[in-house]
Motif scaffolding. Structure first.
Motif, PDB file in Angstrom:
ATOM      1  N   THR A 284       1.284  -1.758   0.459  1.00 18.27           N
ATOM      2  CA  THR A 284      -0.083   0.259   0.121  1.00 18.27           C
ATOM      3  C   THR A 284       0.957   1.234  -0.053  1.00 18.27           C
ATOM      4  O   THR A 284       0.544   2.260  -0.828  1.00 18.27           O
ATOM      5  N   LEU A 285       2.313   1.361   0.417  1.00 23.35           N
ATOM      6  CA  LEU A 285       2.514   2.058   0.669  1.00 23.35           C
ATOM      7  C   LEU A 285       2.935   2.770  -0.621  1.00 23.35           C
ATOM      8  O   LEU A 285       3.990   3.771  -0.912  1.00 23.35           O
ATOM      9  N   GLY A 286       3.504   1.862  -1.604  1.00 24.37           N
ATOM     10  CA  GLY A 286       3.536   1.536  -3.461  1.00 24.37           C
ATOM     11  C   GLY A 286       2.645   2.152  -3.559  1.00 24.37           C
ATOM     12  O   GLY A 286       2.962   2.548  -5.122  1.00 24.37           O
ATOM     13  N   ILE A 287       1.721   2.557  -3.178  1.00 25.61           N
ATOM     14  CA  ILE A 287       0.855   2.736  -4.747  1.00 25.61           C
ATOM     15  C   ILE A 287       1.210   4.642  -4.324  1.00 25.61           C
ATOM     16  O   ILE A 287       0.446   5.380  -4.970  1.00 25.61           O
ATOM     17  N   PHE A 288       1.319   5.220  -3.264  1.00 28.52           N
ATOM     18  CA  PHE A 288       1.451   6.357  -3.265  1.00 28.52           C
ATOM     19  C   PHE A 288       2.337   7.013  -4.086  1.00 28.52           C
ATOM     20  O   PHE A 288       2.318   8.209  -4.217  1.00 28.52           O
ATOM     21  N   PRO A 289       3.691   6.675  -4.239  1.00 33.24           N
ATOM     22  CA  PRO A 289       4.048   7.302  -5.810  1.00 33.24           C
ATOM     23  C   PRO A 289       3.154   7.502  -7.160  1.00 33.24           C
ATOM     24  O   PRO A 289       3.311   7.695  -7.832  1.00 33.24           O
ATOM     25  N   PHE A 290       2.567   6.151  -7.265  1.00 33.10           N
ATOM     26  CA  PHE A 290       1.378   6.499  -8.378  1.00 33.10           C
ATOM     27  C   PHE A 290       1.472   7.661  -8.931  1.00 33.10           C
ATOM     28  O   PHE A 290       0.359   8.554  -9.853  1.00 33.10           O
ATOM     29  N   ALA A 291       0.943   8.781  -7.883  1.00 30.63           N
ATOM     30  CA  ALA A 291       0.029  10.209  -7.613  1.00 30.63           C
ATOM     31  C   ALA A 291       0.943  11.105  -8.803  1.00 30.63           C
ATOM     32  O   ALA A 291       1.016  12.504  -9.132  1.00 30.63           O
ATOM     33  N   LEU A 292       2.781  10.707  -8.448  1.00 25.36           N
ATOM     34  CA  LEU A 292       3.624  11.264  -9.098  1.00 25.36           C
ATOM     35  C   LEU A 292       3.606  11.825 -10.545  1.00 25.36           C
ATOM     36  O   LEU A 292       3.534  12.982 -11.009  1.00 25.36           O
ATOM     37  N   PRO A 293       3.219  10.953 -11.369  1.00 25.60           N
ATOM     38  CA  PRO A 293       3.276  11.230 -12.931  1.00 25.60           C
ATOM     39  C   PRO A 293       1.740  12.618 -12.934  1.00 25.60           C
ATOM     40  O   PRO A 293       1.968  13.085 -14.095  1.00 25.60           O
ATOM     41  N   LEU A 294       0.213  12.192 -12.414  1.00 28.51           N
ATOM     42  CA  LEU A 294      -0.183  12.867 -12.475  1.00 28.51           C
ATOM     43  C   LEU A 294       0.045  14.721 -12.084  1.00 28.51           C
ATOM     44  O   LEU A 294      -0.381  15.482 -12.443  1.00 28.51           O
ATOM     45  N   MET A 295       0.680  14.630 -10.888  1.00 29.20           N
ATOM     46  CA  MET A 295       1.259  15.795 -10.671  1.00 29.20           C
ATOM     47  C   MET A 295       2.644  16.352 -11.440  1.00 29.20           C
ATOM     48  O   MET A 295       1.894  18.150 -12.034  1.00 29.20           O
ATOM     49  N   ALA A 296       3.035  15.656 -11.996  1.00 33.04           N
ATOM     50  CA  ALA A 296       3.985  16.318 -12.973  1.00 33.04           C
ATOM     51  C   ALA A 296       3.331  17.077 -13.917  1.00 33.04           C
ATOM     52  O   ALA A 296       3.409  17.688 -14.805  1.00 33.04           O
ATOM     53  N   LEU A 297       2.578  15.862 -14.875  1.00 36.91           N
ATOM     54  CA  LEU A 297       1.894  16.610 -15.784  1.00 36.91           C
ATOM     55  C   LEU A 297       0.573  18.356 -15.428  1.00 36.91           C
ATOM     56  O   LEU A 297       0.537  18.513 -16.048  1.00 36.91           O
ATOM     57  N   ALA A 298       0.293  17.839 -13.555  1.00 34.81           N
ATOM     58  CA  ALA A 298      -0.418  19.309 -13.859  1.00 34.81           C
ATOM     59  C   ALA A 298       0.042  20.453 -13.720  1.00 34.81           C
ATOM     60  O   ALA A 298      -0.291  21.527 -14.153  1.00 34.81           O
ATOM     61  N   VAL A 299       1.473  20.166 -13.478  1.00 35.45           N
ATOM     62  CA  VAL A 299       2.424  21.955 -13.341  1.00 35.45           C
ATOM     63  C   VAL A 299       2.523  22.248 -14.856  1.00 35.45           C
ATOM     64  O   VAL A 299       1.918  23.730 -14.531  1.00 35.45           O
ATOM     65  N   PRO A 300       3.216  21.860 -15.638  1.00 39.21           N
ATOM     66  CA  PRO A 300       3.800  20.362 -15.956  1.00 39.21           C
ATOM     67  C   PRO A 300       5.144  20.397 -15.613  1.00 39.21           C
ATOM     68  O   PRO A 300       5.460  22.414 -16.107  1.00 39.21           O
ATOM     69  N   VAL A 301       5.618  19.673 -15.274  1.00 39.96           N
ATOM     70  CA  VAL A 301       7.399  20.152 -14.636  1.00 39.96           C
ATOM     71  C   VAL A 301       8.326  19.784 -16.028  1.00 39.96           C
ATOM     72  O   VAL A 301       7.499  19.347 -17.405  1.00 39.96           O
ATOM     73  N   SER A 302       9.649  19.752 -16.420  1.00 34.85           N
ATOM     74  CA  SER A 302       9.568  19.950 -17.020  1.00 34.85           C
ATOM     75  C   SER A 302      10.055  17.663 -18.061  1.00 34.85           C
ATOM     76  O   SER A 302       9.378  17.370 -17.665  1.00 34.85           O
ATOM     77  N   ALA A 303      10.264  18.002 -18.899  1.00 36.90           N
ATOM     78  CA  ALA A 303      10.405  16.812 -19.560  1.00 36.90           C
ATOM     79  C   ALA A 303      11.403  15.178 -18.824  1.00 36.90           C
ATOM     80  O   ALA A 303      10.735  14.511 -18.363  1.00 36.90           O
ATOM     81  N   ALA A 304      12.319  16.040 -18.008  1.00 35.93           N
ATOM     82  CA  ALA A 304      13.127  15.254 -18.000  1.00 35.93           C
ATOM     83  C   ALA A 304      12.095  15.207 -16.022  1.00 35.93           C
ATOM     84  O   ALA A 304      12.392  13.456 -15.737  1.00 35.93           O
ATOM     85  N   LEU A 305      11.521  16.055 -15.664  1.00 33.00           N
ATOM     86  CA  LEU A 305      11.211  15.450 -14.479  1.00 33.00           C
ATOM     87  C   LEU A 305       9.934  13.944 -14.689  1.00 33.00           C
ATOM     88  O   LEU A 305      10.180  13.422 -13.655  1.00 33.00           O
ATOM     89  N   LEU A 306       9.633  14.505 -15.105  1.00 38.28           N
ATOM     90  CA  LEU A 306       8.894  13.818 -16.003  1.00 38.28           C
ATOM     91  C   LEU A 306       8.943  12.440 -15.776  1.00 38.28           C
ATOM     92  O   LEU A 306       8.411  11.481 -15.634  1.00 38.28           O
ATOM     93  N   THR A 307       9.729  11.742 -16.764  1.00 38.76           N
ATOM     94  CA  THR A 307      10.518  11.052 -17.080  1.00 38.76           C
ATOM     95  C   THR A 307      10.979  10.694 -15.454  1.00 38.76           C
ATOM     96  O   THR A 307      10.333   9.224 -15.214  1.00 38.76           O
ATOM     97  N   VAL A 308      11.310  10.432 -15.211  1.00 37.09           N
ATOM     98  CA  VAL A 308      12.051  10.609 -13.442  1.00 37.09           C
ATOM     99  C   VAL A 308      10.672   9.787 -12.353  1.00 37.09           C
ATOM    100  O   VAL A 308      10.362   8.799 -11.755  1.00 37.09           O
ATOM    101  N   ALA A 309       9.731  11.059 -12.447  1.00 42.18           N
ATOM    102  CA  ALA A 309       8.500  10.313 -12.032  1.00 42.18           C
ATOM    103  C   ALA A 309       7.859   9.175 -12.390  1.00 42.18           C
ATOM    104  O   ALA A 309       6.934   8.104 -11.774  1.00 42.18           O
ATOM    105  N   MET A 310       7.641   9.258 -13.554  1.00 45.30           N
ATOM    106  CA  MET A 310       7.375   7.877 -14.265  1.00 45.30           C
ATOM    107  C   MET A 310       7.912   6.711 -14.013  1.00 45.30           C
ATOM    108  O   MET A 310       7.236   5.735 -14.208  1.00 45.30           O
ATOM    109  N   PHE A 311       9.185   6.449 -14.277  1.00 44.78           N
ATOM    110  CA  PHE A 311      10.609   5.474 -13.432  1.00 44.78           C
ATOM    111  C   PHE A 311      10.362   5.149 -11.877  1.00 44.78           C
ATOM    112  O   PHE A 311      10.334   4.110 -11.624  1.00 44.78           O
ATOM    113  N   VAL A 312       9.597   6.039 -11.129  1.00 43.20           N
ATOM    114  CA  VAL A 312       9.480   5.539  -9.628  1.00 43.20           C
ATOM    115  C   VAL A 312       8.419   5.306  -9.755  1.00 43.20           C
ATOM    116  O   VAL A 312       7.686   4.358  -8.908  1.00 43.20           O
TER     117      VAL A 312
END
Length: 431
Positions: A284-312
């Motif tokens: 369940t703790l592993g579910i929290f990072p699912f929100a990272l790509p959504l947050m990255a797209l919402a800002v949106p952050v740089s393509a490099a940071l989005l790639t890191v969020a997707m990897f995590v």
């Protein structure tokens, strides 16, 4: 009860890799088949929906059927149906006379086959693993399938460009044929004979009672029904739009998705060495990072940071996936695995079409950024809520226990919240 031969695990893994290689290419091929026949984006969506809807409608029937008759027969029959539907699809495309209604009808058949196959396959896999090696076995299985997913998508795109969509669909048909042949040799001698039941509806009611009697089970499935829906909608609908508006096109978005795939491989590899004591807490703790790509797209952050969020996010999904499969293997009686898995499948898929359909109206009503922040907030909120379920925090890995038994693990003192022992349970230990 004697454990099944390890040959079952090898056959299931090999068949899964082969069929996944073909299916990932077919997903690309079916879209281009619609376009090559003069269809539009609406037609592509209709064909994709035609495959999803029967999966939602018939998955419970598939679960009841797989607990009533030998599971490998259900799997072989479902693979045969997929082989015929994809082969016919490919031949129609190659003939140059494929029509949209035909492609929709064949997609319905393919989705029906997948609905019947999924619970039977999961029940067979869960029952074919030695309890002492369950976590590592599931991690290796997921790593192999994830690798096939990445390779199949890459090869599928190249082959569609080289040979055309019809040929790739025929290759997918052949992959189902080979997978069915492998699954026909599965050994069910370790599975006790099941007493005759009172029919499919009675089996479904029995499975439902098993499902709702376990708070950890229905709470996580309920959580994931929403989490899965908003993540799919965010990445499938909003992701390409953000990439087009802010990242210069599909290239950076493709790299980010490749990073997600690489993350799943690394996560599965890590889970071959890490066996968390508190399975569901770690998952369940592993579910929290699912929100990272959504947050990255919402800002949106740089393509490099989005790639890191997707990897995590990709790595974290494997922490959950392996822990979840291990918990099901440990806690659910073998003869009810497929029925319970069918309710899990239903919960995971049911809201996806709704979320993707509402993504456009939500963007119009609230704006794309606010819709993405809302989706990320739902992931965090529901994941936090599940942690209040006592069994989610307290169920522990039982080394060597018979699946579904009530045999207690070796007694251990329950640490007070906040102590170092409690932290060790959350983080896990080397497996």
């Amino acid at each position: 009860m004697p454990r099944p031969p390890s040959r079952n695990y090898a056959l299931l893994s090999s068949a899964a890799v082969i069929s996944q290689l073909g299916s990932q290419g077919a997903l690309i091929a079916s879209a281009f088949a619609v376009l090559s026949a003069g269809g539009t984006a609406g037609g592509v969506g209709l064909v994709a929906t035609a495959r999803t809807v029967p999966m939602v409608l018939f998955v419970l029937v598939g679960g009841a059927l797989a607990d009533r008759v030998p599971r490998h027969r259900v799997m072989v029959a479902a693979n045969a149906l997929n082989c015929v539907s994809q082969g016919t699809f490919g031949l129609l495309v190659l003939s140059g006379h494929a029509r949209l209604w035909q492609m929709v009808a064949l997609s319905v058949l393919g989705g029906t086959g997948q609905a019947l196959f999924g619970p039977a396959n999961e029940g067979m896999l869960l029952s074919s693993v030695d309890p002492a090696r369950a976590g590592r076995a599931f991690a290796v299985y997921r790593m192999a399938v994830n690798g096939a997913t990445i390779g199949g998508a890459a090869a599928g795109g190249a082959l569609v460009a080289l040979w055309g969509p019809g040929s790739v669909l025929l290759l997918d048909s052949m992959s189902f044929l080979v997978a069915a042949a492998l699954r026909a040799f599965l050994d069910l001698s370790h599975v006790p004979e099941r007493a005759p039941g009172g029919g499919v509806l009675a089996d479904l009611r029995d499975g439902w009672r098993e499902f709702v009697s376990r708070p950890w089970l229905w709470s996580i499935v309920g959580q994931f029904s929403v989490v899965n829906a908003v993540v799919v909608a965010g990445q499938a609908v909003y992701g390409p739009l953000v990439a087009d508006d802010h990242y210069g096109g599909a290239g950076p978005w493709g790299v980010a998705n490749a990073a997600f795939g690489a993350g799943t491989l690394l996560g599965a590899l890590a889970m071959t060495r890490w066996g968390p004591r508190r399975l569901l807490l770690a998952g369940t703790l592993g579910i929290f990072p699912f929100a990272l790509p959504l947050m990255a797209l919402a800002v949106p952050v740089s393509a490099a940071l989005l790639t890191v969020a997707m990897f995590v996010a990709g790595a974290s999904v494997e922490v959950f996936g392996v822990a979840w499969m291990t918990a099901l293997h440990q806690e659910i009686p073998e003869e009810k695995l497929s029925r319970v898995s069918s309710y899990d499948w239903l919960g995971s898929m049911a809201l996806v079409p709704v979320a993707t359909a509402l993504a456009g109206p939500a963007q119009g009503a609230f704006g794309r950024g606010q819709a993405l922040w809302g989706a990320a907030g739902l992931v965090v909120l529901l994941t936090g809520a599940v942690l209040f379920v006592p069994d989610v925090r307290n169920i522990r890995r039982r080394e060597g226990a018979v699946p579904g038994s009530d045999a207690a693990p070796v007694p251990e003192p329950v640490p007070e919240p906040g102590t170092s022992a409690d932290a060790e349970g959350a983080v896990g230990r080397a497996g």
